[in-house]
Design a protein around this motif. Structure first.
Motif, PDB file in Angstrom:
ATOM      1  N   TYR A  75       0.828  -1.206   0.000  1.00 18.02           N
ATOM      2  CA  TYR A  75       0.000   0.000   0.000  1.00 18.02           C
ATOM      3  C   TYR A  75       0.866   1.260   0.000  1.00 18.02           C
ATOM      4  CZ  TYR A  75      -3.508   3.341   1.697  1.00 18.02           C
ATOM      5  OH  TYR A  75      -4.352   4.421   1.836  1.00 18.02           O
ATOM      6  N   ARG A  76       2.076   1.145   0.525  1.00 17.76           N
ATOM      7  CA  ARG A  76       2.969   2.302   0.671  1.00 17.76           C
ATOM      8  C   ARG A  76       4.043   2.367  -0.423  1.00 17.76           C
ATOM      9  NH1 ARG A  76       0.795   0.753   5.280  1.00 17.76           N
ATOM     10  NH2 ARG A  76       0.253   2.346   6.832  1.00 17.76           N
ATOM     11  N   THR A  77       3.877   1.586  -1.494  1.00 17.28           N
ATOM     12  CA  THR A  77       4.833   1.606  -2.603  1.00 17.28           C
ATOM     13  C   THR A  77       4.243   2.354  -3.795  1.00 17.28           C
ATOM     14  OG1 THR A  77       4.027  -0.452  -3.601  1.00 17.28           O
ATOM     15  CG2 THR A  77       5.699  -0.655  -1.865  1.00 17.28           C
ATOM     16  N   ARG A  78       5.000   2.407  -4.884  1.00 15.16           N
ATOM     17  CA  ARG A  78       4.546   3.019  -6.139  1.00 15.16           C
ATOM     18  C   ARG A  78       3.811   2.013  -7.022  1.00 15.16           C
ATOM     19  NH1 ARG A  78       5.864   7.032  -9.017  1.00 15.16           N
ATOM     20  NH2 ARG A  78       6.183   5.633 -10.805  1.00 15.16           N
ATOM     21  N   THR A 120      -9.314  -0.387  -3.256  1.00 13.86           N
ATOM     22  CA  THR A 120     -10.020   0.808  -3.723  1.00 13.86           C
ATOM     23  C   THR A 120      -9.204   2.069  -3.457  1.00 13.86           C
ATOM     24  OG1 THR A 120     -12.129  -0.278  -3.232  1.00 13.86           O
ATOM     25  CG2 THR A 120     -12.184   2.100  -3.565  1.00 13.86           C
ATOM     26  N   ALA A 121      -8.641   2.153  -2.257  1.00 14.17           N
ATOM     27  CA  ALA A 121      -7.895   3.358  -1.883  1.00 14.17           C
ATOM     28  C   ALA A 121      -6.625   3.503  -2.713  1.00 14.17           C
ATOM     29  CB  ALA A 121      -7.547   3.308  -0.395  1.00 14.17           C
ATOM     30  N   THR A 122      -5.897   2.404  -2.885  1.00 14.04           N
ATOM     31  CA  THR A 122      -4.606   2.493  -3.558  1.00 14.04           C
ATOM     32  C   THR A 122      -4.765   2.786  -5.044  1.00 14.04           C
ATOM     33  OG1 THR A 122      -3.795   0.861  -1.976  1.00 14.04           O
ATOM     34  CG2 THR A 122      -2.410   1.308  -3.858  1.00 14.04           C
ATOM     35  N   VAL A 123      -5.635   2.047  -5.724  1.00 15.69           N
ATOM     36  CA  VAL A 123      -5.858   2.288  -7.152  1.00 15.69           C
ATOM     37  C   VAL A 123      -6.567   3.628  -7.351  1.00 15.69           C
ATOM     38  CG1 VAL A 123      -6.962   1.415  -9.244  1.00 15.69           C
ATOM     39  CG2 VAL A 123      -5.896  -0.176  -7.651  1.00 15.69           C
ATOM     40  N   GLY A 124      -7.512   3.947  -6.457  1.00 16.93           N
ATOM     41  CA  GLY A 124      -8.254   5.190  -6.589  1.00 16.93           C
ATOM     42  C   GLY A 124      -7.393   6.433  -6.453  1.00 16.93           C
ATOM     43  N   LYS A 125      -6.386   6.383  -5.590  1.00 16.03           N
ATOM     44  CA  LYS A 125      -5.504   7.538  -5.413  1.00 16.03           C
ATOM     45  C   LYS A 125      -4.837   7.932  -6.727  1.00 16.03           C
ATOM     46  CE  LYS A 125      -4.131   7.063  -0.560  1.00 16.03           C
ATOM     47  NZ  LYS A 125      -3.013   6.707   0.346  1.00 16.03           N
ATOM     48  N   ILE A 126      -4.490   6.933  -7.531  1.00 12.33           N
ATOM     49  CA  ILE A 126      -3.813   7.207  -8.802  1.00 12.33           C
ATOM     50  C   ILE A 126      -4.826   7.462  -9.918  1.00 12.33           C
ATOM     51  CG2 ILE A 126      -2.180   6.310 -10.493  1.00 12.33           C
ATOM     52  CD1 ILE A 126      -0.984   6.881  -7.729  1.00 12.33           C
ATOM     53  N   ALA A 127      -5.818   6.557 -10.032  1.00 13.91           N
ATOM     54  CA  ALA A 127      -6.703   6.576 -11.200  1.00 13.91           C
ATOM     55  C   ALA A 127      -7.721   7.707 -11.153  1.00 13.91           C
ATOM     56  CB  ALA A 127      -7.423   5.234 -11.315  1.00 13.91           C
ATOM     57  N   LEU A 128      -8.273   8.013  -9.973  1.00 13.82           N
ATOM     58  CA  LEU A 128      -9.357   8.996  -9.892  1.00 13.82           C
ATOM     59  C   LEU A 128      -8.930  10.377 -10.411  1.00 13.82           C
ATOM     60  CD1 LEU A 128     -12.261   9.597  -9.047  1.00 13.82           C
ATOM     61  CD2 LEU A 128     -11.426  10.048  -6.745  1.00 13.82           C
ATOM     62  N   PRO A 129      -7.880  10.980  -9.883  1.00 15.47           N
ATOM     63  CA  PRO A 129      -7.507  12.301 -10.425  1.00 15.47           C
ATOM     64  C   PRO A 129      -7.027  12.247 -11.875  1.00 15.47           C
ATOM     65  CG  PRO A 129      -5.859  11.515  -8.844  1.00 15.47           C
ATOM     66  CD  PRO A 129      -7.013  10.586  -8.763  1.00 15.47           C
ATOM     67  N   GLU A 130      -6.345  11.160 -12.254  1.00 13.77           N
ATOM     68  CA  GLU A 130      -5.825  11.060 -13.613  1.00 13.77           C
ATOM     69  C   GLU A 130      -6.954  10.947 -14.635  1.00 13.77           C
ATOM     70  OE1 GLU A 130      -3.101  10.834 -16.755  1.00 13.77           O
ATOM     71  OE2 GLU A 130      -2.875  11.488 -14.678  1.00 13.77           O
ATOM     72  N   LEU A 258      10.883  -6.695  -0.561  1.00 15.43           N
ATOM     73  CA  LEU A 258      11.847  -6.542  -1.654  1.00 15.43           C
ATOM     74  C   LEU A 258      11.348  -5.542  -2.695  1.00 15.43           C
ATOM     75  CD1 LEU A 258      12.995 -10.261  -2.153  1.00 15.43           C
ATOM     76  CD2 LEU A 258      14.335  -8.371  -1.194  1.00 15.43           C
ATOM     77  N   ILE A 259      10.044  -5.613  -3.018  1.00 20.67           N
ATOM     78  CA  ILE A 259       9.475  -4.657  -3.975  1.00 20.67           C
ATOM     79  C   ILE A 259       9.554  -3.240  -3.421  1.00 20.67           C
ATOM     80  CG2 ILE A 259       7.311  -3.902  -5.046  1.00 20.67           C
ATOM     81  CD1 ILE A 259       6.580  -6.812  -5.444  1.00 20.67           C
ATOM     82  N   ALA A 260       9.216  -3.075  -2.133  1.00 26.71           N
ATOM     83  CA  ALA A 260       9.289  -1.756  -1.517  1.00 26.71           C
ATOM     84  C   ALA A 260      10.716  -1.221  -1.524  1.00 26.71           C
ATOM     85  CB  ALA A 260       8.740  -1.818  -0.096  1.00 26.71           C
ATOM     86  N   TRP A 261      11.694  -2.106  -1.251  1.00 23.74           N
ATOM     87  CA  TRP A 261      13.099  -1.687  -1.276  1.00 23.74           C
ATOM     88  C   TRP A 261      13.531  -1.332  -2.694  1.00 23.74           C
ATOM     89  CZ3 TRP A 261      17.074  -4.357  -3.843  1.00 23.74           C
ATOM     90  CH2 TRP A 261      18.365  -3.839  -3.634  1.00 23.74           C
ATOM     91  N   TRP A 262      13.151  -2.157  -3.670  1.00 20.03           N
ATOM     92  CA  TRP A 262      13.534  -1.941  -5.055  1.00 20.03           C
ATOM     93  C   TRP A 262      12.941  -0.644  -5.611  1.00 20.03           C
ATOM     94  CZ3 TRP A 262      10.594  -2.172  -9.688  1.00 20.03           C
ATOM     95  CH2 TRP A 262      11.362  -2.184 -10.868  1.00 20.03           C
ATOM     96  N   SER A 263      11.715  -0.320  -5.187  1.00 16.92           N
ATOM     97  CA  SER A 263      11.059   0.908  -5.665  1.00 16.92           C
ATOM     98  C   SER A 263      11.421   2.118  -4.810  1.00 16.92           C
ATOM     99  CB  SER A 263       9.539   0.721  -5.677  1.00 16.92           C
ATOM    100  OG  SER A 263       9.053   0.524  -4.366  1.00 16.92           O
ATOM    101  N   ARG A 264      12.339   1.928  -3.861  1.00 16.50           N
ATOM    102  CA  ARG A 264      12.805   3.000  -2.973  1.00 16.50           C
ATOM    103  C   ARG A 264      11.671   3.579  -2.132  1.00 16.50           C
ATOM    104  NH1 ARG A 264      17.003   6.288  -7.020  1.00 16.50           N
ATOM    105  NH2 ARG A 264      18.337   4.473  -7.484  1.00 16.50           N
ATOM    106  N   SER A 269      10.301   4.466   8.641  1.00 13.49           N
ATOM    107  CA  SER A 269       8.977   5.019   8.912  1.00 13.49           C
ATOM    108  C   SER A 269       7.882   4.199   8.239  1.00 13.49           C
ATOM    109  CB  SER A 269       8.916   6.465   8.429  1.00 13.49           C
ATOM    110  OG  SER A 269       7.615   6.991   8.581  1.00 13.49           O
ATOM    111  N   SER A 270       8.037   3.899   6.933  1.00 10.46           N
ATOM    112  CA  SER A 270       7.015   3.123   6.215  1.00 10.46           C
ATOM    113  C   SER A 270       6.954   1.694   6.731  1.00 10.46           C
ATOM    114  CB  SER A 270       7.293   3.136   4.710  1.00 10.46           C
ATOM    115  OG  SER A 270       8.523   2.507   4.415  1.00 10.46           O
ATOM    116  N   PHE A 271       8.130   1.134   7.113  1.00  8.37           N
ATOM    117  CA  PHE A 271       8.145  -0.219   7.671  1.00  8.37           C
ATOM    118  C   PHE A 271       7.345  -0.262   8.974  1.00  8.37           C
ATOM    119  CE2 PHE A 271       9.990  -3.402  10.517  1.00  8.37           C
ATOM    120  CZ  PHE A 271       9.956  -4.533   9.722  1.00  8.37           C
TER     121      PHE A 271
END
Length: 434
Positions: A75-78, A120-130, A258-264, A269-271
């Motif tokens: 939820y906290r990654t890109r 809903t929250a994660t996809v919506g944050k990106i898709a809704l405004p776009e 690993l995905i979170a680390w790879w995507s920086r 704090s996020s952990f």
């Protein structure tokens, strides 16, 4: 006091507790205690303690906090932004265009986090405004996000499947397998509706983006690869029989880190936020399950479920009539309770009825989860509606109207798996034989 009066009294007491704002877990526990203290020939103390311990010490429940933690990390990654960017180039020229990204991104995201609200929250944050920035009709954007978010309950791994599996004593791994084809069915129904809406409202759709070279499309699609690999590792290990759901969930947490680390996106704090978020959610679910276990024990000692099963049998309801009535009940409950509460609140009563009618409890779990999906977009307490209200600032009933076509599509999915139960049972039966 007659059994009917006892059941009515306990029901009214539960409604009173819930209506006065008492925590759901405490309301279930309190009604169970009252039932044991005053209407059963047993002392509640030792029985309540045993039920509380049994409810939260089941090994099947061990997968729950791990899957929730995996979702909290992702939820906290890109990941959602990468999903949108990777899928958009392939969907921009078919009717409905980028609205299909909502469905596919939600389906893929649901396959690794198992939560409807988080999807809903994660996809919506990106898709809704776009999508609104590009000029897509707001009603179709909000409706597709609300409906697609429910895929988080049905496409495995699903937190709801774990809760039902523990309550009904059904294999969680087999539930995960059973949910795959119904999940794909719902996803395809949603995309078909968006396709039709795109044709009907073609003039309201924004013009398609300029086509990208194949190389650029492939480069953007590679951003989805970490999610696909994680989904394949988690779900594939369960389907192949090389890992239990708990082991697969642990693998998923490692992959998410690993995905979170790879995507920086990984920091202390996020952990810490992901860990505490998982603890809060897991504790909430465990507390509700514990309260429901006490209520289930009280129901058993008072004899209400057995009497209710006998009463339904005397009515001569067919299996299909019973399921139709049950769907209406869930739609009503969905206006007041969240999905997990509905499952744990009703299983103590409806599972004996389902068994008495010879209904396969594995199939029944998938049916109930689709019913709970409906509850996620039923006003005024549909969780997905709340999430989108927070993201968009729109009135919750306006969002509910936008989601109405997807509610009917979920009803259609429930009808189809009832008419053709093999949609849910064929895959687990085939893989068990293999």
């Amino acid at each position: 006091m007659e059994l009917t009066q006892v059941a009515l009294f306990l029901l009214l007491l539960l409604i009173l507790f819930l209506g006065s704002g008492v925590w759901i877990a405490l309301a279930l526990l309190g009604v169970g205690w009252v039932g044991l203290q005053f209407f059963a020939n047993t002392e509640p103390g030792a029985g309540v303690a045993s039920s509380l311990w049994s409810a939260v010490s089941s090994w099947s429940l061990a997968a729950l906090p791990m899957f929730i933690w995996m979702g909290e990390i992702l939820y906290r990654t890109r990941l959602a932004a990468d999903l949108f960017e990777g899928l958009a180039p392939w969907l921009g020229r078919i009717p409905g265009r980028l609205l299909h990204v909502n469905v596919l991104a939600s389906g893929l995201f649901a396959a690794v986090i198992g939560s409807s609200a988080a999807t809903t929250a994660t996809v919506g944050k990106i898709a809704l405004p776009e999508l609104l920035r590009r000029g897509y009709p707001e009603r179709l954007v909000l409706g597709s996000l609300a409906g697609s978010g429910t895929l988080g309950l049905l496409i495995p791994p699903s937190v709801m499947m774990i809760v039902y599996g523990v309550a009904a004593e059904v294999s969680v791994a087999r539930l995960f397998i059973a949910g795959l084809l119904p999940g794909l069915l719902v996803l395809l129904l949603f995309m078909a509706w968006i396709f039709i809406s795109g044709l009907l409202h073609a003039r309201r759709m924004p013009p398609p983006d300029p086509p990208l070279p194949l190389g650029e499309r492939l480069r953007r699609t590679l951003k989805i690869l970490p999610l696909v690999l994680l989904m394949s590792a988690v779900i594939g290990s369960i389907y192949a029989g090389v890992a239990t759901p708990t082991e697969a969930a642990s693998l998923g947490v490692l992959g998410a880190l690993l995905i979170a680390w790879w995507s920086r996106s990984l920091s202390w704090s996020s952990f810490w936020e992901s860990l505490t978020g998982a603890v809060r959610t897991s504790s909430m679910i465990g507390f509700i399950l514990a309260g429901a276990a006490v209520l289930s024990m009280a129901m058993g000692f008072t004899g209400i479920p057995a009497a209710l099963a006998a009463w339904v049998g005397e009515l001569g309801l067919s299996k299909y009539a019973f399921l139709a009535v049950l769907m209406v009940v869930f739609l009503v409950l969905g206006a007041f309770l969240d999905g997990i509460s509905i499952i744990v609140l009703t299983t103590s009563v409806i599972l004996p009825l389902a068994k008495a009618m010879g209904i396969d409890l594995l199939w029944f779990g998938i049916f109930l989860i689709i019913a709970v999906e409906l509850a996620q977009i039923t006003p005024p307490v549909g969780f997905n509606l709340f999430v989108l209200q927070g993201l968009s600032g729109r009135d919750i009933f306006a969002i509910a109207r936008s989601a109405l076509p997807f509610l009917f599509l979920l009803l259609l999915a429930a009808f189809l798996i009832t008419l053709f139960p093999e949609i849910a049972t064929w895959l687990p039966r085939t893989m068990t034989r293999g």
